[in-house]
Scaffold this motif. Structure first.
Motif, short mmCIF file in Angstrom:
data_model
loop_
_atom_site.label_atom_id
_atom_site.label_comp_id
_atom_site.label_asym_id
_atom_site.label_seq_id
_atom_site.Cartn_x
_atom_site.Cartn_y
_atom_site.Cartn_z
N TYR A 37 4.26 -6.81 11.93
CA TYR A 37 5.55 -6.21 11.05
C TYR A 37 5.88 -4.84 11.38
N GLN A 38 7.04 -4.44 11.19
CA GLN A 38 7.35 -3.14 11.28
C GLN A 38 7.92 -2.49 10.00
N LEU A 39 7.40 -1.40 9.86
CA LEU A 39 8.00 -0.75 8.69
C LEU A 39 9.29 -0.08 8.80
N ILE A 40 10.01 -0.10 7.88
CA ILE A 40 11.33 0.39 7.72
C ILE A 40 11.07 1.87 7.38
N SER A 41 11.79 3.01 8.23
CA SER A 41 11.51 4.15 8.05
C SER A 41 12.58 4.87 7.03
N GLN A 42 12.10 5.88 6.52
CA GLN A 42 13.04 6.64 5.54
C GLN A 42 14.35 7.08 6.24
N THR A 43 14.44 7.18 7.18
CA THR A 43 15.75 7.40 8.08
C THR A 43 16.55 6.43 8.28
N ASP A 44 16.05 5.08 8.51
CA ASP A 44 16.84 3.83 8.52
C ASP A 44 17.32 3.65 7.13
N ILE A 45 16.64 3.89 5.96
CA ILE A 45 17.03 3.45 4.86
C ILE A 45 18.24 4.58 4.47
N GLN A 46 18.10 5.68 4.64
CA GLN A 46 19.12 6.57 4.47
C GLN A 46 20.37 6.32 5.35
N LYS A 47 20.19 5.93 6.69
CA LYS A 47 21.56 5.64 7.59
C LYS A 47 22.11 4.33 6.88
N LEU A 100 -8.33 -6.89 2.68
CA LEU A 100 -8.05 -5.77 1.72
C LEU A 100 -8.02 -4.53 2.26
N ARG A 101 -8.98 -4.19 3.34
CA ARG A 101 -9.06 -3.01 3.80
C ARG A 101 -7.48 -2.71 4.41
N ASP A 102 -7.32 -3.65 5.05
CA ASP A 102 -5.90 -3.55 5.84
C ASP A 102 -4.51 -3.18 4.89
N MET A 103 -4.76 -3.89 3.77
CA MET A 103 -3.82 -3.73 2.80
C MET A 103 -3.77 -2.19 2.24
N ALA A 104 -4.88 -1.89 1.93
CA ALA A 104 -5.09 -0.61 1.37
C ALA A 104 -4.75 0.49 2.36
N GLU A 117 -0.95 4.76 4.68
CA GLU A 117 0.07 4.90 6.09
C GLU A 117 1.48 4.97 5.49
N VAL A 118 1.77 4.15 4.62
CA VAL A 118 3.24 4.12 4.04
C VAL A 118 3.58 5.62 3.47
#
Length: 103
Positions: free
Chosen positions: A4-14, A61-65, A70-71
């Protein structure tokens, strides 16, 4: 295992710059904060869910937290308060302790 790849704030702004309607643009930028907080409250902070996942799969659970922490560190979840982040950190550390005790 899926990657899974997180969408960056820059991508959202673009992406939002392509939307002419200012209401939709503002909604898009605020939606990520709403979703992250919803996941935390509905899932990870829910005592039944947390207990179930901790018992069945402490790694998950550890990975979700850790992913949510990280987000926040990447400034994608900007509305998280310190109390929420501290609780997520505590959950991740507790799960890590259980993982280490069982391996």
């Amino acid at each position: 295992m899926q990657n899974y790849q997180l969408i960056s704030q820059t991508d959202i702004q673009k992406f939002s710059s392509l939307i002419p309607n200012p209401v939709f643009k503002t909604t898009l930028l605020c939606l990520a904060n709403f979703i992250y907080q919803g996941v935390v409250e509905a899932d990870i902070f829910d005592e039944y869910f947390q207990s179930f996942i901790q018992t069945k799969n402490s790694w998950a659970l550890r990975d979700m937290a850790e992913r949510l922490l990280e987000v926040n560190q990447r400034n994608l979840w900007q509305s998280a308060n310190q109390k929420t982040l501290d609780k997520l950190q505590a959950i991740a550390l507790e799960a890590e302790g259980i993982i280490e005790a069982n391996t």
